[in-house]
Enzyme design. Structure first.
Site, mmCIF file in Angstrom:
data_model
loop_
_atom_site.group_PDB
_atom_site.id
_atom_site.type_symbol
_atom_site.label_atom_id
_atom_site.label_comp_id
_atom_site.label_asym_id
_atom_site.label_seq_id
_atom_site.Cartn_x
_atom_site.Cartn_y
_atom_site.Cartn_z
ATOM 1 N N THR A 290 0.866 -1.179 0.000
ATOM 2 C CA THR A 290 0.000 0.000 0.000
ATOM 3 C C THR A 290 0.902 1.229 0.000
ATOM 4 O O THR A 290 1.658 1.440 0.954
ATOM 5 C CB THR A 290 -0.903 0.014 1.247
ATOM 6 O OG1 THR A 290 -1.640 -1.206 1.289
ATOM 7 C CG2 THR A 290 -1.858 1.193 1.216
ATOM 8 N N LYS B 193 -8.038 1.781 -2.837
ATOM 9 C CA LYS B 193 -7.665 1.277 -1.502
ATOM 10 C C LYS B 193 -7.736 2.414 -0.476
ATOM 11 O O LYS B 193 -8.278 2.253 0.620
ATOM 12 C CB LYS B 193 -6.247 0.692 -1.578
ATOM 13 C CG LYS B 193 -5.579 0.411 -0.256
ATOM 14 C CD LYS B 193 -5.722 -1.008 0.186
ATOM 15 C CE LYS B 193 -5.175 -1.188 1.593
ATOM 16 N NZ LYS B 193 -5.409 -2.482 2.143
ATOM 17 N N LYS C 72 -1.474 4.673 8.674
ATOM 18 C CA LYS C 72 -0.679 4.799 7.432
ATOM 19 C C LYS C 72 -1.608 5.043 6.234
ATOM 20 O O LYS C 72 -1.401 5.952 5.427
ATOM 21 C CB LYS C 72 0.134 3.518 7.217
ATOM 22 C CG LYS C 72 0.817 3.448 5.859
ATOM 23 C CD LYS C 72 1.357 2.065 5.526
ATOM 24 C CE LYS C 72 1.704 2.005 4.050
ATOM 25 N NZ LYS C 72 2.251 0.724 3.618
HETATM 26 P P1 NAD Z 1 5.612 -6.397 7.192
HETATM 27 O O1 NAD Z 1 6.372 -5.339 7.884
HETATM 28 O O2 NAD Z 1 5.233 -7.643 7.932
HETATM 29 O O3 NAD Z 1 6.405 -6.872 5.861
HETATM 30 C C1 NAD Z 1 7.219 -6.046 5.101
HETATM 31 C C2 NAD Z 1 8.521 -6.786 4.888
HETATM 32 O O4 NAD Z 1 9.365 -6.005 4.066
HETATM 33 C C3 NAD Z 1 9.272 -7.039 6.207
HETATM 34 O O5 NAD Z 1 9.532 -8.432 6.358
HETATM 35 C C4 NAD Z 1 10.553 -6.243 6.039
HETATM 36 O O6 NAD Z 1 11.681 -6.836 6.651
HETATM 37 C C5 NAD Z 1 10.680 -6.230 4.528
HETATM 38 N N1 NAD Z 1 11.569 -5.188 4.012
HETATM 39 C C6 NAD Z 1 11.707 -3.906 4.445
HETATM 40 N N2 NAD Z 1 12.620 -3.263 3.678
HETATM 41 C C7 NAD Z 1 13.037 -4.159 2.759
HETATM 42 C C8 NAD Z 1 13.944 -4.090 1.670
HETATM 43 N N3 NAD Z 1 14.614 -2.967 1.384
HETATM 44 N N4 NAD Z 1 14.142 -5.197 0.918
HETATM 45 C C9 NAD Z 1 13.473 -6.349 1.202
HETATM 46 N N5 NAD Z 1 12.597 -6.472 2.202
HETATM 47 C C10 NAD Z 1 12.383 -5.392 2.966
HETATM 48 O O7 NAD Z 1 4.328 -5.705 6.579
HETATM 49 P P2 NAD Z 1 3.042 -6.410 5.950
HETATM 50 O O8 NAD Z 1 1.953 -6.414 6.953
HETATM 51 O O9 NAD Z 1 3.463 -7.682 5.285
HETATM 52 O O10 NAD Z 1 2.633 -5.320 4.867
HETATM 53 C C11 NAD Z 1 3.242 -5.254 3.587
HETATM 54 C C12 NAD Z 1 2.468 -4.248 2.745
HETATM 55 O O11 NAD Z 1 1.108 -4.684 2.613
HETATM 56 C C13 NAD Z 1 2.400 -2.850 3.372
HETATM 57 O O12 NAD Z 1 2.517 -1.892 2.374
HETATM 58 C C14 NAD Z 1 1.043 -2.821 4.054
HETATM 59 O O13 NAD Z 1 0.536 -1.504 4.167
HETATM 60 C C15 NAD Z 1 0.230 -3.663 3.090
HETATM 61 N N6 NAD Z 1 -0.951 -4.317 3.690
HETATM 62 C C16 NAD Z 1 -0.876 -4.943 4.886
HETATM 63 C C17 NAD Z 1 -2.013 -5.552 5.427
HETATM 64 C C18 NAD Z 1 -1.961 -6.262 6.754
HETATM 65 O O14 NAD Z 1 -3.044 -6.610 7.285
HETATM 66 N N7 NAD Z 1 -0.796 -6.534 7.328
HETATM 67 C C19 NAD Z 1 -3.232 -5.531 4.721
HETATM 68 C C20 NAD Z 1 -3.264 -4.904 3.473
HETATM 69 C C21 NAD Z 1 -2.115 -4.293 2.963
#
Ligand code: NAD
Length: 293
Positions: A93, A168, A243
């Site tokens: 997102t 979204k 966010k």
């Molecule tokens: P998260 O923090 O669990 O996962 C993100 C991952 O990216 C982490 O494991 C982190 O170590 C990794 N990361 C950070 N910098 C990096 C880099 N430079 N190279 C490689 N990996 C890197 O977050 P999430 O909950 O999995 O969310 C991911 C995306 O999905 C976000 O944008 C979030 O807004 C969106 N989202 C999340 C949800 C939810 O319920 N968690 C729902 C819809 C959308």
């Protein structure tokens, strides 16, 4: 079957990458956190040391990262190391404007990009029941559709690049406002001597109904699976809701749209997260309402 790179193997990306492996695709992944890499390896993903290495030989590159700056930086590093044409699918997102800027850079380098943010949370990522909202060329959407079918229960093509992020942001702004409106009404009901079950039985069958009540009720017992039954964990965190509200308000400012209720919702979640409740499901905002007299 495709050769796929998956960058960002966190709460959402980890299970999505695992589902692609389960469906028979070859997936090379990268994450900066060792625990995420270990979990991915256990699920059959070949974990490598950088995003460009993961993208080597892949036709499709997924990104599931915390913010737009990281998506831009990651795609830039991949293209710089190896400009082979690929389809980049960003399921993070991020801001609408960020998605459009990234798409410009990717296209200028001879590749394609679609923004494909998701709804459905961590449980949806694990179960393969996410809802994808997609911006970009119709042909690229069709190309990615079989993969969305593996990862989700629906995928909607919403038009030009950035439109996935646009819808979204709009959806989650509605959701935040509804959850706060419901919290205020429920606390008012409590103080007027109304019990939660009576409130639920009437409102869930009346014009005040919403997903926030019928699925995500912020009090225990009336909806047995809602996060309120387990101290607001797990769920869609208040930090992530904040966010998304900030992204919506940034777009509102860019388009000179006066989203009064969206702004109030952002202030409420800002204060709630600032007070240390960012890890709780966003329905816990009812505690903020109760704390005020
Ligand atoms: P998260 O923090 O669990 O996962 C993100 C991952 O990216 C982490 O494991 C982190 O170590 C990794 N990361 C950070 N910098 C990096 C880099 N430079 N190279 C490689 N990996 C890197 O977050 P999430 O909950 O999995 O969310 C991911 C995306 O999905 C976000 O944008 C979030 O807004 C969106 N989202 C999340 C949800 C939810 O319920 N968690 C729902 C819809 C959308």
């Amino acid at each position: 079957m495709s050769n796929i790179a998956f960058i960002g193997l966190g709460n959402m990306g980890g299970p999505m990458a695992a589902n692609l492996v389960e469906a028979g695709h070859t997936v090379r992944g990268f994450d900066v956190v060792p625990e995420a890499c270990e979990a991915a390896e256990a699920n059959g993903i070949t974990v490598v040391d950088s995003a460009p290495e993961a993208a080597k030989g892949s036709e499709i590159v997924f990104t599931s990262l915390p913010n737009g700056a990281l998506v831009a930086q990651t795609l830039h590093s991949v293209i710089e190391e190896d400009p082979a044409p690929r389809l980049f699918i960003d399921v993070s997102t991020i801001a609408v404007a960020e998605a459009r800027d990234i798409a410009d850079e990717v296209r200028a380098a001879g590749s394609n990009f679609i923004d494909a943010p998701v709804s459905g949370g961590i449980s949806g990522a694990k179960a393969g029941t996410l809802a994808f909202m997609v911006g970009g060329d119709a042909e690229r959407f069709e190309e990615a559709k079989p993969l969305f079918d593996v990862l989700g229960k629906s995928a909607t093509h919403c038009g030009q690049i950035g439109n996935g992020q646009a819808v979204k942001a709009c959806n989650n702004m509605i959701l935040a406002v509804q959850q706060i409106a419901l919290a205020e009404a429920m606390v008012l009901g409590e103080r007027l001597g109304l019990d939660h079950q009576a409130f639920f039985d009437v409102v869930s069958n009346a014009t005040g109904n919403s997903w926030s009540l019928s699925v995500n009720a912020p009090v225990p017992e009336v909806v047995p699976d809602s996060p309120a039954n387990n101290d607001f964990k797990p769920g869609f965190s208040s930090a992530l809701m904040l966010k998304d509200l900030k992204l919506a308000l940034a777009s509102a400012e860019e388009t000179a749209t006066d989203t009064v209720l969206g702004r109030i919702a952002e202030e409420q979640y800002e204060s709630f997260v600032h007070d240390g409740h960012g890890g709780l499901d966003f329905s816990a905002i009812i505690n903020e309402v109760r704390s005020k007299h």
